[in-house]
Design an enzyme around this catalytic site. Structure first.
Site, mmCIF file in Angstrom:
data_model
loop_
_atom_site.group_PDB
_atom_site.id
_atom_site.type_symbol
_atom_site.label_atom_id
_atom_site.label_comp_id
_atom_site.label_asym_id
_atom_site.label_seq_id
_atom_site.Cartn_x
_atom_site.Cartn_y
_atom_site.Cartn_z
ATOM 1 N N LYS A 151 14.746 -7.207 -28.444
ATOM 2 C CA LYS A 151 16.097 -7.741 -28.258
ATOM 3 C C LYS A 151 16.721 -8.007 -29.617
ATOM 4 O O LYS A 151 16.070 -8.612 -30.481
ATOM 5 C CB LYS A 151 16.046 -9.042 -27.448
ATOM 6 C CG LYS A 151 15.505 -8.857 -26.036
ATOM 7 C CD LYS A 151 16.531 -8.214 -25.126
ATOM 8 C CE LYS A 151 15.979 -8.032 -23.709
ATOM 9 N NZ LYS A 151 16.997 -7.490 -22.796
ATOM 10 N N HIS A 171 16.290 0.016 -15.698
ATOM 11 C CA HIS A 171 16.228 -1.370 -16.113
ATOM 12 C C HIS A 171 15.297 -2.107 -15.157
ATOM 13 O O HIS A 171 15.347 -1.901 -13.959
ATOM 14 C CB HIS A 171 17.637 -1.968 -16.048
ATOM 15 C CG HIS A 171 17.685 -3.439 -16.336
ATOM 16 N ND1 HIS A 171 18.263 -4.355 -15.491
ATOM 17 C CD2 HIS A 171 17.207 -4.133 -17.392
ATOM 18 C CE1 HIS A 171 18.149 -5.561 -16.022
ATOM 19 N NE2 HIS A 171 17.522 -5.463 -17.159
#
Lengths: 429, 429
Positions: free
Chosen positions: A222, A341
């Protein structure tokens, strides 16, 4: 044969206090409590089977999705399950085009998440009645029936019903072998568990080294909140995994377009395979690489505009299996690899069915393809995912793997479950 | 000076049974009950002024928006009004980027409608405390303060804060004269009241002939459900208004792209100025003419892609005045005329402020511009619009014209107001 009339729809606000450990944190969602609006469908059939459906949320706002599920309930209650799946396109459109409710969408945000939860429950129930895991139900379905589940409204300029059938017919070749391949080796996965934004470096290192030991070869980090921090963390991960393994980055919609370009120039040295959600999910023209989107119309344009190199489906943001089918077929037409996802609550459990179906019946390829995996909250599911050597092994139980353990639901109901009662009273609420 | 701390936020589900008369019916919304989530803000200030905010809905689902307003309430309660408007961009972003709530949007659908209702109430309160109608508050504000209300996230690739300031500065020339022009003659309007899809021809004829008598010169017809029916109705209206007056058409998202092209070829003989919402509001690449959209990111791309010839803002679908400011400024940059969407409940009352401000301080032009008008439900507002010779006359009362009559709210609360109690008991509920 499917049978029974829907006699009850109940919906629960289930939340897990993941923010306490920084799990799931990213540049835009700094303190998520992974949560779900959890739908249970019952019928008057004697088999006693129930359908379970979830949509994934981040804590606050789950009650709004629960409210929307209740608003959709009249479209489901007292309906015959056979009639629902016999005209699944019509039923889908009934949910998404209610003349009053569609104003607060349409097909996006809260109402679309609620639609997904309801339809996921219908698919779970259908698969259970057929005694098959969902991926197998889809794989065994003839092309005509499969496309009858899809609402082609707004996408016929790139994909017609006939074209969709033709794609499915052409992919019949080698299906049996691909199914065997899946059963033997599973579907390749990558892990996002190691590098949440809220993790200190020590945690990151430890998780990364454990993941390497477990055979993982593809890692997602991230990024997006602080450039120097990103550089340090990406260097750390790249150094640990070495130059050959795959690294992906996810900015979770943090940047404007010029900012994204500037930032990624700086992170390029760590050789990311992709940058995910560099900017607003609504910004088709601003997109560069990969995006999770809210409906088939947005995906259609991303494909038309050649705005992405990988496509991420989501089992709970799109309108269930029905809308995901249309996106898988469009991706096939444009030859864009689908890399789903997952993570959250139950997203892994659900999306594995879709991607395994995709490999067997649509794309017939593993080239540049992998499915996200996050090692969280699986213990609350009755049929949790099985990962073997960094691959999703095809589920064998009937249904859509959506069912949660009764005790988990009870303990995590918000705000009256035991877990929350304790937490809220500790916070003095 | 603005002052006071927000001490109370209440929200009401207010519905008008418009479906009984076919008012507001179109190709996608066949039985709308025009409704609103209606927010009331109170402060601890001694002036006793309250802020009223609405967002428009179609009946079912209003309770979902009400639920979302309650989810946003913690961001507003106990905040100082001066601090809110002193960093309005920050406050806007706090509402739209709550780390948990944004998952169920972001900036679209239910949560964005709820955001609009809350922010509309803040603007109403601000304008009331300043003792000015909202349009005048905006007109008198210096450019730097105005742009400080705008969140530029995701639009800096087409409009930066500096550019926005520059546009506003350049439009200072002639402002005084334009304000006088507005006060004397008002802002040109067109009417949608005559030709809802559910009206029988006799009603249509009668309303059209009355509108002509009242001086209307621009008319909008709802189309899209049945081609032969559309041809008959468009012919009827064109014959009544003659070849010189202006006719617009609105398909309310009914068509796929190829269908829109085919249909409009058939309706071209009636010389429409525009076709509104031919297809999905998410389909930027499929758009041709005019669109009401859910946020500034979608509008940005429609402008970038040169996908529209007119731009429709909406006072209740976009994130209040704040987000509308950014869209007005982008429209100015691309030199696309803005023709606001109105009607519904209160949309006319609100949007007149924005378009009058736009003329005085941004676009400085009436070329190809007009604001929609629908003659419904104004009687429920404390400061209803004033139309004179088919023009909106600038409101003179302080505030954003959002306040409804107390008795109207009480009678139309759903499901416990008197009007609904009667209707529901008649339906045997």
């Amino acid at each position: 044969m499917v049978h029974g009339r829907v006699s009850r729809l109940s919906v629960h606000d289930v939340r897990f206090p993941t923010s306490l450990g920084g799990h799931g944190s990213d540049a835009m969602h700094t303190d998520p409590d992974y949560s779900a609006a959890y739908v249970v469908l019952e019928t008057d059939a004697e088999d006693g089977l129930k359908g379970y459906g979830i949509t994934f949320t981040l804590g606050r706002g789950t009650e709004v999705v629960v409210c929307a599920v209740n608003a959709l309930a009249p479209h489901v209650l007292n309906k015959d399950l056979g009639e629902i799946v016999g005209d699944f396109r019509g039923f889908y459109r009934q949910l998404t085009s209610d003349g009053q409710l569609r104003w607060i969408g349409p097909e996006k945000g809260v109402v679309h998440l609620a639609t997904a939860a309801v339809l996921n429950a219908v698919w779970d129930l259908w698969a259970k009645q057929e005694g098959k895991p969902l991926w197998k139900l889809l794989v065994d379905m003839d092309p005509r029936t499969l496309v009858s589940c899809i609402d082609f409204r707004y996408i016929t300029d790139v994909l017609t019903e006939e074209e969709a059938c033709e794609i499915l017919r052409q992919s019949q070749v080698g299906k049996k072998e691909r199914e065997e391949q899946m059963l033997a080796h599973g579907y390749p996965a990558y892990t996002t568990s190691c590098a949440w934004l809220g993790y200190p470096d020590a945690t990151l290192k430890q998780l990364c080294s454990e993941a390497l030991k477990d055979g993982w070869t593809r890692f997602k980090v991230k990024v997006g909140a602080d450039l120097q921090d990103d550089i340090r963390r990406c260097r750390l991960v790249r150094n640990m995994i070495g130059p050959e393994k795959t690294l992906m980055m996810d900015a979770n919609q943090r940047w404007d377009v010029p900012e994204a370009v500037e930032w990624m120039t700086k992170l390029a040295e760590f050789k990311p395979l992709w940058i995910e959600e560099p900017t607003s999910p609504d910004d088709i023209l601003g997109h560069a690489a990969i995006s999770k989107c809210h409906n088939r119309v947005i995906f259609k344009q991303l494909l038309q505009a050649k705005a992405l190199k990988f496509l991420q489906i989501d089992s709970c943001r799109l309108g269930s299996v029905n809308e995901n089918l249309s996106v898988l077929l469009m991706a096939k037409k444009f030859e864009i690899p689908v890399c789903p996802h997952a993570g959250g609550v139950g997203l892994c459990e659900l999306v594995q069915h879709l991607i395994i179906f995709d490999f067997i019946s649509v794309s017939a390829s593993l080239q540049d393809r992998m499915c996200e995996y996050v090692d969280h909250l699986h213990e609350h599911f009755k049929y949790p995912v099985l990962i073997r050597e960094a691959a999703y092994m095809p589920p064998k139980d009937a249904g859509y793997s959506t069912e949660m353990k009764e005790d988990s639901v009870k303990r995590h109901r918000y705000p009256d479950g035991e877990v929350w009662k304790k937490l809220l009273s500790a916070q003095g609420n």
